[in-house]
Design a protein around this motif. Structure first.
Motif, PDB file in Angstrom:
ATOM      1  N   TYR A 122       0.839  -1.188   0.000  1.00  0.00           N
ATOM      2  CA  TYR A 122       0.000   0.000   0.000  1.00  0.00           C
ATOM      3  C   TYR A 122       0.882   1.249   0.000  1.00  0.00           C
ATOM      4  CZ  TYR A 122       1.064  -0.051   5.014  1.00  0.00           C
ATOM      5  OH  TYR A 122       1.715  -0.077   6.217  1.00  0.00           O
ATOM      6  N   ASP A 123       0.301   2.358  -0.374  1.00  0.00           N
ATOM      7  CA  ASP A 123       1.002   3.640  -0.397  1.00  0.00           C
ATOM      8  C   ASP A 123       0.944   4.243   1.000  1.00  0.00           C
ATOM      9  OD1 ASP A 123       1.936   6.206  -0.769  1.00  0.00           O
ATOM     10  OD2 ASP A 123       0.902   6.515  -2.675  1.00  0.00           O
ATOM     11  N   TRP A 124       2.065   4.127   1.746  1.00  0.00           N
ATOM     12  CA  TRP A 124       2.069   4.530   3.156  1.00  0.00           C
ATOM     13  C   TRP A 124       2.063   6.051   3.334  1.00  0.00           C
ATOM     14  CZ3 TRP A 124       6.315   7.450   4.409  1.00  0.00           C
ATOM     15  CH2 TRP A 124       7.420   7.342   3.577  1.00  0.00           C
ATOM     16  N   ARG A 125       2.078   6.805   2.254  1.00  0.00           N
ATOM     17  CA  ARG A 125       2.016   8.266   2.365  1.00  0.00           C
ATOM     18  C   ARG A 125       0.574   8.756   2.481  1.00  0.00           C
ATOM     19  NH1 ARG A 125       5.026   9.217  -3.205  1.00  0.00           N
ATOM     20  NH2 ARG A 125       3.386   7.691  -3.684  1.00  0.00           N
ATOM     21  N   ARG A 126      -0.365   7.983   1.960  1.00  0.00           N
ATOM     22  CA  ARG A 126      -1.750   8.442   1.850  1.00  0.00           C
ATOM     23  C   ARG A 126      -2.544   8.128   3.116  1.00  0.00           C
ATOM     24  NH1 ARG A 126      -4.272   7.291  -4.016  1.00  0.00           N
ATOM     25  NH2 ARG A 126      -5.787   8.700  -3.068  1.00  0.00           N
ATOM     26  N   ASP A 127      -3.699   8.746   3.204  1.00  0.00           N
ATOM     27  CA  ASP A 127      -4.646   8.473   4.281  1.00  0.00           C
ATOM     28  C   ASP A 127      -4.833   6.958   4.402  1.00  0.00           C
ATOM     29  OD1 ASP A 127      -6.941   8.181   5.884  1.00  0.00           O
ATOM     30  OD2 ASP A 127      -7.823  10.026   5.118  1.00  0.00           O
ATOM     31  N   ASN A 128      -4.734   6.435   5.630  1.00  0.00           N
ATOM     32  CA  ASN A 128      -4.891   4.994   5.841  1.00  0.00           C
ATOM     33  C   ASN A 128      -6.280   4.489   5.466  1.00  0.00           C
ATOM     34  OD1 ASN A 128      -2.302   4.177   6.768  1.00  0.00           O
ATOM     35  ND2 ASN A 128      -2.686   5.195   8.703  1.00  0.00           N
ATOM     36  N   ARG A 129      -7.247   5.365   5.397  1.00  0.00           N
ATOM     37  CA  ARG A 129      -8.584   4.965   4.961  1.00  0.00           C
ATOM     38  C   ARG A 129      -8.542   4.455   3.513  1.00  0.00           C
ATOM     39  NH1 ARG A 129      -9.203   9.919   7.570  1.00  0.00           N
ATOM     40  NH2 ARG A 129     -10.571   9.979   9.397  1.00  0.00           N
ATOM     41  N   ARG A 189      -9.602   0.668   2.175  1.00  0.00           N
ATOM     42  CA  ARG A 189     -10.589   0.356   1.132  1.00  0.00           C
ATOM     43  C   ARG A 189      -9.983  -0.529   0.054  1.00  0.00           C
ATOM     44  NH1 ARG A 189     -11.896   5.894   2.444  1.00  0.00           N
ATOM     45  NH2 ARG A 189     -13.885   5.914   3.566  1.00  0.00           N
ATOM     46  N   LYS A 190      -8.696  -0.326  -0.249  1.00  0.00           N
ATOM     47  CA  LYS A 190      -8.022  -1.212  -1.201  1.00  0.00           C
ATOM     48  C   LYS A 190      -7.930  -2.630  -0.637  1.00  0.00           C
ATOM     49  CE  LYS A 190      -6.382  -0.005  -4.571  1.00  0.00           C
ATOM     50  NZ  LYS A 190      -6.938   0.084  -5.947  1.00  0.00           N
ATOM     51  N   LEU A 191      -7.688  -2.745   0.667  1.00  0.00           N
ATOM     52  CA  LEU A 191      -7.665  -4.058   1.311  1.00  0.00           C
ATOM     53  C   LEU A 191      -9.047  -4.703   1.237  1.00  0.00           C
ATOM     54  CD1 LEU A 191      -6.264  -6.234   3.012  1.00  0.00           C
ATOM     55  CD2 LEU A 191      -6.794  -4.869   5.044  1.00  0.00           C
ATOM     56  N   GLN A 192     -10.087  -3.919   1.466  1.00  0.00           N
ATOM     57  CA  GLN A 192     -11.456  -4.429   1.364  1.00  0.00           C
ATOM     58  C   GLN A 192     -11.730  -4.969  -0.040  1.00  0.00           C
ATOM     59  OE1 GLN A 192     -14.627  -1.487   1.284  1.00  0.00           O
ATOM     60  NE2 GLN A 192     -15.897  -2.768   2.610  1.00  0.00           N
ATOM     61  N   TYR A 239      -9.113  -0.409  10.519  1.00  0.00           N
ATOM     62  CA  TYR A 239     -10.134   0.412   9.866  1.00  0.00           C
ATOM     63  C   TYR A 239     -10.977  -0.464   8.936  1.00  0.00           C
ATOM     64  CZ  TYR A 239     -12.262   4.620   7.925  1.00  0.00           C
ATOM     65  OH  TYR A 239     -13.167   5.601   7.561  1.00  0.00           O
ATOM     66  N   TYR A 240     -10.313  -1.353   8.212  1.00  0.00           N
ATOM     67  CA  TYR A 240     -11.052  -2.276   7.347  1.00  0.00           C
ATOM     68  C   TYR A 240     -11.978  -3.175   8.157  1.00  0.00           C
ATOM     69  CZ  TYR A 240     -11.727  -6.858   5.201  1.00  0.00           C
ATOM     70  OH  TYR A 240     -12.271  -8.052   4.796  1.00  0.00           O
TER      71      TYR A 240
END
Length: 408
Positions: free
Chosen positions: A42-49, A53-56, A91-92
């Motif tokens: 994942y892109d660790w710079r972006r909002d973890n939300r 959602r990508k994990l979902q 969060y997921y």
């Protein structure tokens, strides 16, 4: 490695555990073939939300495929996460309702309540050489979501949360408040989900791996427009819990709703290497095996008692994230519950290859120390251990650091 903020010594140990000890079919997020083992980048710079959602999306595509392929219609996912990955997973699982498809969440040094390291880094940077990198990191939403969410900053009015304070250098209070909201969303979702009966009977278990015995920043003081981080526990945190893995405080690596549940696995190890610690991997292997076992309720046995973590032999290691080529590399260590006489040895090896250097540590008043006057530029792995082995010897402690040419 982001010196002063986070460093990770790879995931090869975890990969071997799952691919060699279990019958897994590795897959790729972009491959439509059925599989049951995925490494989620994942892109660790972006909002973890966003990452959640990508994990979902990944689970919602891949889990039904595997159920149909294997015939195991009750198959669920086991999430294994290091550091920030645990926040994404939570969060997921909670906000996005992924708990319905999950059997367990295993986390290594996840800062459920944030990290004072992140606060110190965003406020003060890390060595003048990396000032430009600090400015870039201050623009990342995910970096703010690593800030401590508890009252950890002392001002003239007592301890307060980062989001409650004006004037912390390098910190945008509005962005700190928005990051705090990310954590509150998880907490509110947990409270709502716990009202559903299925959450307890068909939900997931959290198994946190918590690093201990390493000096870890616990609090900060704001005075005269300057923020100073310290190893002193803030108000409300007992002094005997004021340690951690060198990056994440012990109390932060424990999920909030598990504060009094005692499901944690404690290991004297650094944040960068928690996921590769040999003793921890042995425990993890047995726990995952048990998840595959049939119902064992009819079997009665008493597990052997283990001494409390505070009574077990352990080592603590201190080494900077980064050294300039012209400065000495200093190593500091401490022992806990280790009988004298004992000797400590540091093994240092370049990550890109080469013979290991064996460096005996010298006993000081209440610690151990050693100095290397010069190392070539590069990344290094360090292992601290006793000069003897056996059942009473503490487990080795590991970390990574870098040496750079300060002229560049």
């Amino acid at each position: 490695m982001v010196p002063g903020l986070v460093k990770i010594d790879g995931y090869s140990g975890l990969r071997r555990l799952f691919t060699q000890e279990f019958e897994v079919v590795p897959g790729s997020p972009d491959d439509e073939r059925p599989a049951n083992y995925f490494e989620f980048a994942y892109d660790w710079r972006r909002d973890n939300r966003y990452a959640a959602r990508k994990l979902q999306e990944l689970v919602n595509r891949k889990l039904p495929q595997w159920r149909d392929h294997s015939g195991a219609q009750d198959a669920r996912v086991i999430l294994v996460a290091h550091s920030m990955g645990g926040l994404i997973s939570r969060y997921y699982l909670e906000v996005l309702q992924g708990w319905r498809d999950c059997r367990a969440l295993i986390t290594f040094g996840t800062p459920y309540r944030g990290s004072v390291n992140a606060l110190g880094y965003l406020a003060n940077g890390y060595k003048q050489l990396f000032l430009d990198l600090t400015e870039v990191m201050r623009s990342f939403t995910a970096a703010y979501q690593l800030l401590p969410i508890y009252r950890s900053v002392q001002t003239g009015q007592g301890f307060a949360r980062v989001a409650e304070i004006d004037g912390i250098p390098g910190i945008d209070r509005d962005r700190a408040a928005a990051a705090l909201r990310f954590h509150r969303e998880i907490e509110e979702a947990v409270a709502a989900n716990r009202k559903e009966a299925d959450y307890f009977t068909q939900g997931y278990r959290i198994l946190p791996v918590v690093g201990t015995r390493q000096k870890t920043f616990q609090s900060a003081t704001l005075a005269g427009g300057r923020l100073t981080v310290a190893h002193v526990a803030p108000e409300g945190v007992p002094t005997f819990l004021a340690d951690g893995d060198g990056t994440v405080p012990r109390v932060s690596a424990i999920p909030i709703e598990l504060s009094n549940e005692f499901f944690d696995t404690f290991v004297a190890e650094k944040h960068s290497s928690l996921q590769n610690n040999g003793a921890m991997l042995e425990q993890l292997l047995e726990r995952v095996k048990l998840m595959q076992a049939p119902e064992l309720g009819g079997i009665r046995d008493v597990p052997p008692a283990r001494p409390p973590v505070e009574q077990m032999p352990a080592l603590a290691l201190e080494v900077e994230d980064l050294y300039l080529a012209q400065e000495p590399v200093t190593i500091q260590a401490q022992t806990f519950n280790v009988e004298e006489p004992v000797g400590l040895v540091a093994e240092i090896v370049a990550i890109d290859g080469g013979a290991p250097m064996r460096l005996p540590l010298v006993r000081q008043e209440d610690s151990w120390g050693a100095t290397l006057e010069s190392l070539a530029a590069g990344s290094y792995r360090i292992t601290l251990k006793t000069d003897w082995t056996g059942p009473e010897a503490p487990e080795p402690v590991h970390d990574v650091f870098a040496v750079v040419d300060g002229r560049g």
